[in-house]
Write an enzyme that holds these catalytic residues in place. Sequence first.
Site, short mmCIF file in Angstrom:
data_model
loop_
_atom_site.label_atom_id
_atom_site.label_comp_id
_atom_site.label_asym_id
_atom_site.label_seq_id
_atom_site.Cartn_x
_atom_site.Cartn_y
_atom_site.Cartn_z
N LYS A 22 11.78 33.38 81.25
CA LYS A 22 11.27 32.04 81.62
C LYS A 22 12.64 31.29 81.67
O LYS A 22 13.13 30.54 82.67
CB LYS A 22 10.32 31.43 80.75
CG LYS A 22 10.12 29.76 81.01
CD LYS A 22 9.00 29.29 80.35
CE LYS A 22 9.48 29.11 78.79
NZ LYS A 22 10.20 27.55 78.71
N ASN A 23 13.50 31.23 80.64
CA ASN A 23 14.38 30.38 80.28
C ASN A 23 15.70 30.74 81.11
O ASN A 23 16.76 30.14 81.09
CB ASN A 23 14.78 30.14 78.82
CG ASN A 23 13.68 29.30 78.15
OD1 ASN A 23 12.89 28.75 78.91
ND2 ASN A 23 13.56 29.44 76.88
N CYS A 117 8.89 15.24 73.24
CA CYS A 117 7.71 16.61 73.37
C CYS A 117 7.54 16.65 71.78
O CYS A 117 8.00 15.98 71.09
CB CYS A 117 8.56 17.36 74.35
SG CYS A 117 9.15 18.63 73.18
N ARG A 122 14.31 15.37 71.83
CA ARG A 122 15.11 16.19 73.01
C ARG A 122 15.75 15.11 74.16
O ARG A 122 15.24 15.21 75.02
CB ARG A 122 14.16 17.24 73.57
CG ARG A 122 13.63 18.01 72.57
CD ARG A 122 12.63 19.21 73.05
NE ARG A 122 13.32 20.05 74.10
CZ ARG A 122 12.55 21.06 74.50
NH1 ARG A 122 11.19 21.09 74.52
NH2 ARG A 122 13.35 21.93 75.12
N ASP A 305 13.17 29.43 68.73
CA ASP A 305 12.01 29.86 69.78
C ASP A 305 11.00 31.07 68.95
O ASP A 305 10.06 31.48 69.55
CB ASP A 305 12.22 30.26 71.13
CG ASP A 305 12.73 28.95 71.85
OD1 ASP A 305 13.27 29.05 72.86
OD2 ASP A 305 12.56 27.82 71.34
N ARG A 397 2.75 28.90 79.52
CA ARG A 397 3.70 28.15 79.96
C ARG A 397 4.92 29.36 80.00
O ARG A 397 5.80 29.43 80.63
CB ARG A 397 4.34 27.02 79.14
CG ARG A 397 3.31 25.73 79.31
CD ARG A 397 4.07 24.59 78.70
NE ARG A 397 5.49 24.39 79.26
CZ ARG A 397 6.01 23.34 79.20
NH1 ARG A 397 5.70 22.31 77.94
NH2 ARG A 397 7.36 23.24 79.46
C1 EPZ Z 1 16.44 25.24 75.59
O1 EPZ Z 1 16.06 23.77 75.65
C2 EPZ Z 1 14.97 26.05 75.76
N1 EPZ Z 1 14.40 25.62 76.96
C3 EPZ Z 1 14.08 25.83 74.67
O2 EPZ Z 1 13.01 26.89 74.80
C4 EPZ Z 1 14.94 26.29 73.33
O3 EPZ Z 1 13.89 26.02 72.15
C5 EPZ Z 1 15.97 25.40 73.26
O4 EPZ Z 1 17.16 25.61 74.38
C6 EPZ Z 1 17.10 25.62 71.90
O5 EPZ Z 1 17.42 27.24 71.83
C7 EPZ Z 1 15.06 26.21 78.41
O6 EPZ Z 1 16.04 26.72 78.27
C8 EPZ Z 1 14.32 25.83 79.57
P1 EPZ Z 1 18.87 22.21 73.64
P2 EPZ Z 1 16.94 22.73 75.52
O7 EPZ Z 1 19.33 21.14 74.79
O8 EPZ Z 1 18.12 23.04 76.57
C9 EPZ Z 1 19.64 18.42 71.27
C10 EPZ Z 1 11.00 27.52 74.59
O9 EPZ Z 1 10.30 27.63 73.89
N2 EPZ Z 1 20.25 17.80 72.24
O10 EPZ Z 1 19.56 23.62 73.54
O11 EPZ Z 1 16.08 21.33 75.93
C11 EPZ Z 1 18.14 18.53 71.12
O12 EPZ Z 1 17.40 17.24 70.64
C12 EPZ Z 1 11.76 26.22 74.82
O13 EPZ Z 1 11.02 28.09 75.88
C13 EPZ Z 1 20.84 16.33 72.28
O14 EPZ Z 1 20.80 15.88 71.21
O15 EPZ Z 1 17.39 22.56 74.18
C14 EPZ Z 1 18.00 19.65 70.12
O16 EPZ Z 1 18.06 19.28 68.91
C15 EPZ Z 1 11.62 25.39 74.03
N3 EPZ Z 1 21.27 15.83 73.46
C16 EPZ Z 1 19.46 20.54 70.29
O17 EPZ Z 1 20.28 19.65 71.12
C17 EPZ Z 1 21.23 16.37 74.73
O18 EPZ Z 1 21.66 16.03 75.55
C18 EPZ Z 1 19.10 21.80 71.25
O19 EPZ Z 1 18.68 21.46 72.25
C19 EPZ Z 1 20.75 17.94 74.63
C20 EPZ Z 1 20.09 18.22 73.53
#
Ligand code: EPZ
Length: 418
Positions: A22-23, A117, A122, A305, A397
């Site tokens: 998915k990702n 969320c 996030r 995850d 999802r």
């Molecule tokens: C991706 O989400 C995945 N989703 C998530 O999978 C996964 O849990 C996550 O990466 C971490 O591996 C997709 O790829 C579609 P991040 P993403 O930005 O990109 C902080 C699932 O279960 N952050 O890597 O949204 C954020 O708050 C989903 O399939 C900022 O602070 O995650 C978090 O604490 C859930 N500012 C950390 O970084 C930003 O601008 C990692 O988030 C962006 C992120």
Amino acid sequence: MDKILIEGGNRLVGEVTVSGAKNAVLPLMAASLLVDGWTTITNVPNLRDIDTFKVLLSHLGCDIESVGPGTLRIRTVNVPSPEAPYEMVKTMRASVLVLGPLLSRFKKARVSLPGGCAIGARPIDLHLMGLKKMGADVSIDHGYVTVKAEKLKGAKIYMDTTTVTGTENLMLAAVHAEGTTVLENAALEPEVVCLADALNAMGAVIKGAGTETIRIEGVRELKPVEVRVIPDRIEAGTFMVASAMTRGNVLLKDCPLGYLESLSVKLREAGAEITEEAGGVRVIGDWPIRSVDIKTIPYPGFPTDMQAQIMAMMTIASGLSVITETVFENRFMHVGELKRMGADISVDGRCAVVRGVKHLSGAPLMATDLRASASLILAGLVAEGKTEVSRIYHLDRGYERIEEKLKRLGAKIERVKE
Ligand code: EPZ
């Protein structure tokens, strides 16, 4: 709404094929906005998030064809109004991935801020910081972010926090920028590499994907390609845990074991046997399960995850397991439901202490987010008696017909209308 009923106690035995990731699909769908022509994506799983992204792309003006099972074709000739509305973004935060490509090709994008969320705030501040560094004009009003740029310029962008979609969004923005963009502290996830490989096949010049530093040289034109999606390492990991905790013997086909090193180490420590065979990866569960400590960190560390799923396994292990969630600030929503099944878990901030119990007992449960739902299904597989999981739209999802795959492995599980 559907719910899933499980009668616990069966070992999982047999073969299961891992679906596409998915990702990895979502950023590839976003990448199709960059080219005037038919992008073909194969090995696409049948998931709600992908349907949601299709609706968003159609809303933007893309032509979308589903040509046979698992194959998606997308063409973006023009985008009359590059806007991703709140009602779409709020159901799937990955919608923010359209920001980079729309800005890069159509010089403007307006996307609803995703809001929080279940698992955490996030924010997308790092996405926007990077676009600003590339010369975009970024403004926020009425819950939307509007980004504009006549021509993005290559920039050196250091991301304070490793962000998967942040890395992907900035990569998508940088492919047509003037000059070279360097992403520092970039995400190393396989899904980022899958995207970079696809963009390079389209004519981009991206080096270093899979490392902390990614260099993107802007190019003028990209051409549409056909790309096959990598297998879903989180679905695979979920089935590995399912076999390990039910004393199972399951052969996972199309299993990306290379992406699951950190999980494999922990499952072996817990007593599972994991071996590679000609047809795939075999996971054999042992008893008693040994408790292991887990700390989630960005790839290649233990995946956040997979945290909820391994916690379900630790609830029936023979000791004490300390699980620390360092990526998201509120990713223990499954704890309350597992405790209702008799699990012994105490949470203090980002740390959960799980004391193994002899057995869980089936109960009516409510899913709260994608991976928490998987955790409840796994717990139901080993619990005594009946478990009923409601709100499984969360599960749909990210898992393709999980109850059918588990039933074929011998689980007593079915989906019913609520
Ligand atoms: C991706 O989400 C995945 N989703 C998530 O999978 C996964 O849990 C996550 O990466 C971490 O591996 C997709 O790829 C579609 P991040 P993403 O930005 O990109 C902080 C699932 O279960 N952050 O890597 O949204 C954020 O708050 C989903 O399939 C900022 O602070 O995650 C978090 O604490 C859930 N500012 C950390 O970084 C930003 O601008 C990692 O988030 C962006 C992120």
